[in-house]
Write a protein that holds these residues in place. Structure first.
Motif, PDB file in Angstrom:
ATOM      1  N   LEU A 154     -12.776 -41.515 102.428  1.00 13.20           N
ATOM      2  CA  LEU A 154     -13.068 -41.502 103.860  1.00 13.20           C
ATOM      3  C   LEU A 154     -14.489 -41.015 104.115  1.00 13.20           C
ATOM      4  N   LEU A 155     -14.924 -39.987 103.395  1.00 13.24           N
ATOM      5  CA  LEU A 155     -16.287 -39.493 103.561  1.00 13.24           C
ATOM      6  C   LEU A 155     -17.315 -40.550 103.172  1.00 13.24           C
ATOM      7  N   ILE A 156     -17.070 -41.255 102.076  1.00 16.67           N
ATOM      8  CA  ILE A 156     -18.004 -42.306 101.655  1.00 16.67           C
ATOM      9  C   ILE A 156     -18.066 -43.406 102.708  1.00 16.67           C
ATOM     10  N   LEU A 157     -16.909 -43.805 103.238  1.00 19.04           N
ATOM     11  CA  LEU A 157     -16.883 -44.834 104.282  1.00 19.04           C
ATOM     12  C   LEU A 157     -17.654 -44.365 105.505  1.00 19.04           C
ATOM     13  N   PHE A 158     -17.484 -43.088 105.876  1.00 21.87           N
ATOM     14  CA  PHE A 158     -18.203 -42.543 107.019  1.00 21.87           C
ATOM     15  C   PHE A 158     -19.707 -42.503 106.755  1.00 21.87           C
ATOM     16  N   VAL A 159     -20.097 -42.094 105.553  1.00 28.20           N
ATOM     17  CA  VAL A 159     -21.518 -42.046 105.201  1.00 28.20           C
ATOM     18  C   VAL A 159     -22.134 -43.438 105.274  1.00 28.20           C
ATOM     19  N   VAL A 160     -21.447 -44.431 104.739  1.00 26.57           N
ATOM     20  CA  VAL A 160     -21.964 -45.802 104.781  1.00 26.57           C
ATOM     21  C   VAL A 160     -22.121 -46.268 106.229  1.00 26.57           C
ATOM     22  N   THR A 229      -2.780 -29.915 107.080  1.00 21.66           N
ATOM     23  CA  THR A 229      -2.448 -29.899 108.505  1.00 21.66           C
ATOM     24  C   THR A 229      -1.957 -31.290 108.930  1.00 21.66           C
ATOM     25  N   PRO A 230      -1.239 -31.378 110.056  1.00 22.90           N
ATOM     26  CA  PRO A 230      -0.725 -32.685 110.485  1.00 22.90           C
ATOM     27  C   PRO A 230      -1.861 -33.686 110.752  1.00 22.90           C
ATOM     28  N   ILE A 231      -1.686 -34.912 110.282  1.00 24.02           N
ATOM     29  CA  ILE A 231      -2.679 -35.963 110.495  1.00 24.02           C
ATOM     30  C   ILE A 231      -2.277 -36.863 111.653  1.00 24.02           C
ATOM     31  N   GLY A 232      -0.981 -37.138 111.785  1.00 23.17           N
ATOM     32  CA  GLY A 232      -0.529 -38.027 112.850  1.00 23.17           C
ATOM     33  C   GLY A 232      -1.139 -39.410 112.699  1.00 23.17           C
ATOM     34  N   ASN A 233      -1.651 -39.943 113.800  1.00 26.35           N
ATOM     35  CA  ASN A 233      -2.272 -41.274 113.752  1.00 26.35           C
ATOM     36  C   ASN A 233      -3.780 -41.206 113.555  1.00 26.35           C
ATOM     37  N   SER A 234      -4.294 -40.015 113.218  1.00 20.57           N
ATOM     38  CA  SER A 234      -5.747 -39.867 113.041  1.00 20.57           C
ATOM     39  C   SER A 234      -6.268 -40.669 111.855  1.00 20.57           C
ATOM     40  N   GLY A 235      -5.443 -40.819 110.804  1.00 19.81           N
ATOM     41  CA  GLY A 235      -5.896 -41.526 109.603  1.00 19.81           C
ATOM     42  C   GLY A 235      -6.329 -42.953 109.875  1.00 19.81           C
ATOM     43  N   PRO A 236      -5.441 -43.809 110.391  1.00 20.22           N
ATOM     44  CA  PRO A 236      -5.862 -45.189 110.659  1.00 20.22           C
ATOM     45  C   PRO A 236      -6.951 -45.285 111.722  1.00 20.22           C
ATOM     46  N   ILE A 237      -6.941 -44.375 112.700  1.00 12.33           N
ATOM     47  CA  ILE A 237      -7.998 -44.394 113.716  1.00 12.33           C
ATOM     48  C   ILE A 237      -9.341 -44.069 113.083  1.00 12.33           C
ATOM     49  N   ALA A 238      -9.360 -43.095 112.173  1.00 10.81           N
ATOM     50  CA  ALA A 238     -10.606 -42.718 111.497  1.00 10.81           C
ATOM     51  C   ALA A 238     -11.160 -43.872 110.680  1.00 10.81           C
ATOM     52  N   VAL A 239     -10.283 -44.536 109.924  1.00  6.17           N
ATOM     53  CA  VAL A 239     -10.723 -45.675 109.111  1.00  6.17           C
ATOM     54  C   VAL A 239     -11.226 -46.803 110.006  1.00  6.17           C
ATOM     55  N   ALA A 240     -10.524 -47.049 111.111  1.00  2.60           N
ATOM     56  CA  ALA A 240     -10.946 -48.115 112.022  1.00  2.60           C
ATOM     57  C   ALA A 240     -12.311 -47.813 112.630  1.00  2.60           C
ATOM     58  N   TRP A 241     -12.540 -46.561 113.045  1.00  3.29           N
ATOM     59  CA  TRP A 241     -13.846 -46.190 113.590  1.00  3.29           C
ATOM     60  C   TRP A 241     -14.946 -46.409 112.552  1.00  3.29           C
ATOM     61  N   CYS A 242     -14.715 -45.915 111.331  1.00  4.86           N
ATOM     62  CA  CYS A 242     -15.743 -46.037 110.286  1.00  4.86           C
ATOM     63  C   CYS A 242     -16.040 -47.498 109.974  1.00  4.86           C
ATOM     64  N   ALA A 243     -14.979 -48.296 109.802  1.00  2.00           N
ATOM     65  CA  ALA A 243     -15.179 -49.707 109.483  1.00  2.00           C
ATOM     66  C   ALA A 243     -15.874 -50.431 110.630  1.00  2.00           C
TER      67      ALA A 243
END
Length: 260
Positions: A154-160, A229-243
């Motif tokens: 996730l960090l690499i995707l965000f950096v890119v 800690t709880p992630i909830g729906n943050s995971g797919p939202i984070a990936v979608a934002w980065c992509a």
């Protein structure tokens, strides 16, 4: 040679150019490493005792706050590095070296690829140093190997994504000086999100912005992966934002570069 081979050769040449530039002018790299480390020290040792007590849950004071704040500092480090990338791109565009490259038989996007790959390597090294300092200060993730790999991905995707955005901003800037100001809003987003305090402690309007801006789901996903800690729906939202940011910024940068 095939077109793919030529593209790979030219891209590797431009990456080496960027890495040599980073070695020849180390001050920018040093600044990008030192600035987030200083922020981490200030927030943990100056504000951490009070802010940590307000987090609730297990632990308190600085021991709780160092765990909470590290994801925010990591993203701020990436946002800070975007300034240097934008300046280097703007410098290339204004000093005439790009015009000279265009007279050569090289794959045109290789110039941008060199900037992106060089910046990503620089930022990953800086984040490794930051995590090392955080561990020395009491940062105690309980992630498994798989969770560490997911956090790193996730960090690499965000950096890119942020790097391509900074390249686009550098291409649009008229001067290196104006390019240095363009990524400034990115540095503020961790403050206006869950980077330093939970969003539920904010006023209603600010809380709404904090919860729906791109940095917050990324930070919450990193906390969930590293600290449980709880992630909830943050995971797919984070990936979608980065992509989404990466694709949009790449297309913007390519379009701007082709028109320049």
């Amino acid at each position: 040679m095939s077109a793919l081979t030529l593209a790979a050769r030219d891209s590797s040449t431009m990456v080496r150019r960027q890495l040599k530039r980073l070695v020849r002018y180390p001050s920018m790299t040093i600044q990008l490493v030192i600035t987030p480390v200083i922020l981490l020290l200030v927030f943990v040792y100056v504000f951490g005792g009070t802010l940590g007590n307000g987090l609730g849950g297990a632990g308190n004071g600085r021991s709780a706050y160092v765990n909470y704040v590290v994801p925010g500092i990591l993203l701020m480090a990436v946002a800070t590095a975007a300034t240097g990338t934008a300046v280097m791109v703007a410098t290339d565009m204004t000093e005439g070296v790009i015009a000279r490259f265009r007279t050569m038989r090289i794959w045109r996007p290789a110039v941008l690829t060199g900037h992106v790959v060089g910046a990503v390597i620089q930022q990953l090294l800086g984040m490794a140093v930051l995590i090392g300092v955080a561990l020395a200060m009491g940062f105690r993730p309980d992630a498994t190997v798989v969770e560490w790999l997911a956090a790193a991905g996730l960090l690499i995707l965000f950096v890119v994504a942020v790097t391509w955005l900074s390249v686009a901003l550098g291409l649009k800037a008229q001067t290196p000086e104006s390019a240095s100001n363009a990524p400034m809003p990115l540095i503020l987003l961790p403050f206006l999100g869950s980077g330093f305090v939970p969003t539920d402690s904010m006023p209603t309007v600010l809380r709404w912005f904090a919860e729906y801006q791109p940095f917050t789901p990324i930070m919450e996903t990193l906390r969930g992966l590293l600290l449980g800690t709880p992630i909830g729906n943050s995971g797919p939202i984070a990936v979608a934002w980065c992509a989404g940011i990466a694709v949009a910024s790449y297309l913007w940068a390519k379009h701007t570069f082709d028109k320049a």
